[in-house]
Design an enzyme around this catalytic site. Structure first.
Site, PDB file in Angstrom:
ATOM      1  N   MET A   1       0.803  -1.214   0.000  1.00  0.00           N
ATOM      2  CA  MET A   1       0.000   0.000   0.000  1.00  0.00           C
ATOM      3  C   MET A   1       0.838   1.267   0.000  1.00  0.00           C
ATOM      4  SD  MET A   1      -3.286  -0.303  -0.183  1.00  0.00           S
ATOM      5  CE  MET A   1      -3.023  -1.608  -1.366  1.00  0.00           C
ATOM      6  N   CYS A   2       1.894   1.310   0.804  1.00  0.00           N
ATOM      7  CA  CYS A   2       2.751   2.478   1.000  1.00  0.00           C
ATOM      8  C   CYS A   2       2.323   3.274   2.240  1.00  0.00           C
ATOM      9  CB  CYS A   2       2.775   3.421  -0.197  1.00  0.00           C
ATOM     10  SG  CYS A   2       3.117   2.618  -1.776  1.00  0.00           S
ATOM     11  N   ARG A   3       3.196   4.134   2.692  1.00  0.00           N
ATOM     12  CA  ARG A   3       2.963   5.094   3.775  1.00  0.00           C
ATOM     13  C   ARG A   3       3.547   6.416   3.308  1.00  0.00           C
ATOM     14  NH1 ARG A   3      -0.475   3.366   7.329  1.00  0.00           N
ATOM     15  NH2 ARG A   3      -1.263   3.096   5.227  1.00  0.00           N
TER      16      ARG A   3
END
Length: 248
Positions: A1-3
């Site tokens: 997803m990523c941050r």
């Protein structure tokens, strides 16, 4: 997803944003607290962009985990800025893992990041991609959903659409053609930040002189607020406005 995160306010070192807090972005790369089913770690690259003055931003991007880069922590300790956008990446299976695939994407003063995934990629995006200039498609930073989302937002910005509306229109169009997508976008020019929340988490913390938007709080400060799904944030260092995407 990523941050990802975006900061506007008095100059701080990159270390204060990326490394020092107990749940800072570097910790989120290997121990995120709120991935919502979108993977477990963010080890497929990272990037940080900052504004050293009134000109265009500087970027540092790598395709490796942020914790394995020997330079970024040293650089972060001696680099200060009053506007920062940073991200750690968890690549969707089948998408390229390259320096150029890591956010932030950039043009002129703009920096852009995407936390999420486009459902049905790439077929679901063919109708929207077809509306872009061919040159934009040939010069994408990488063959990823995030790079195409940036191209869609950038195309609107180039046509004179204001940032909040450019983000909102892009998110609504993608959500329509690819239902179930997760579309948390961040866009900044170093003075204003625009963020969308669709399918994932985003938190907001403001002080009288600063604003910080992040995929998840990086400490236990009670000042953090959850931004509701389906909403848009438009912020400067002195305040933030949260409204429904459809109102932008």
């Amino acid at each position: 997803m990523c941050r990802h995160l975006a900061y506007l306010g008095p100059p701080v070192t990159l270390r204060e944003l990326l490394f020092d807090p107990p749940y800072a972005l570097v910790r989120q790369s290997w121990a995120p607290r709120d991935m919502r089913g979108g993977g477990t770690i963010n080890a497929d690259g990272f990037g940080v962009g900052w504004y050293p003055g009134d000109g265009e931003p500087v970027r540092y991007r790598r395709a490796q985990p942020i914790w394995s880069d020997p330079t970024i922590e040293q650089l972060a300790g001696v680099t200060s800025a009053g506007a920062v956008l940073a991200a750690v990446r968890s690549a969707t299976v089948g998408m390229a893992v390259l320096d150029s695939a890591a956010a932030p994407f950039a043009e002129g003063r703009w920096l852009f990041s995407h936390n999420g995934a486009v459902r049905g990629w790439p077929d679901s995006m063919v109708p929207l991609a077809a509306a872009l200039p061919v040159r934009d498609l040939l010069t994408l930073d990488a063959a990823t959903d995030s790079a195409l989302l940036w191209a869609l937002v950038r195309h609107r910005l180039r046509s004179g659409i204001k940032p909040a509306r450019a983000v909102a229109e892009t998110v609504v169009a993608v959500a329509r053609t690819a239902p179930g997508s997760r579309l948390n976008l961040l866009l900044t020019d170093g003075h204003t930040v625009v963020a969308s929340v669709v399918g994932h988490a985003l938190s907001l913390r403001t002080t009288p002189a600063s604003v910080l938007l992040a995929s998840e709080p990086h400490d236990d400060d009670p000042g953090w607020q959850d931004v509701p799904d389906g909403h848009l944030v438009e912020a400067t260092a002195t305040g933030a406005r949260v409204r429904a995407l459809t109102e932008a």
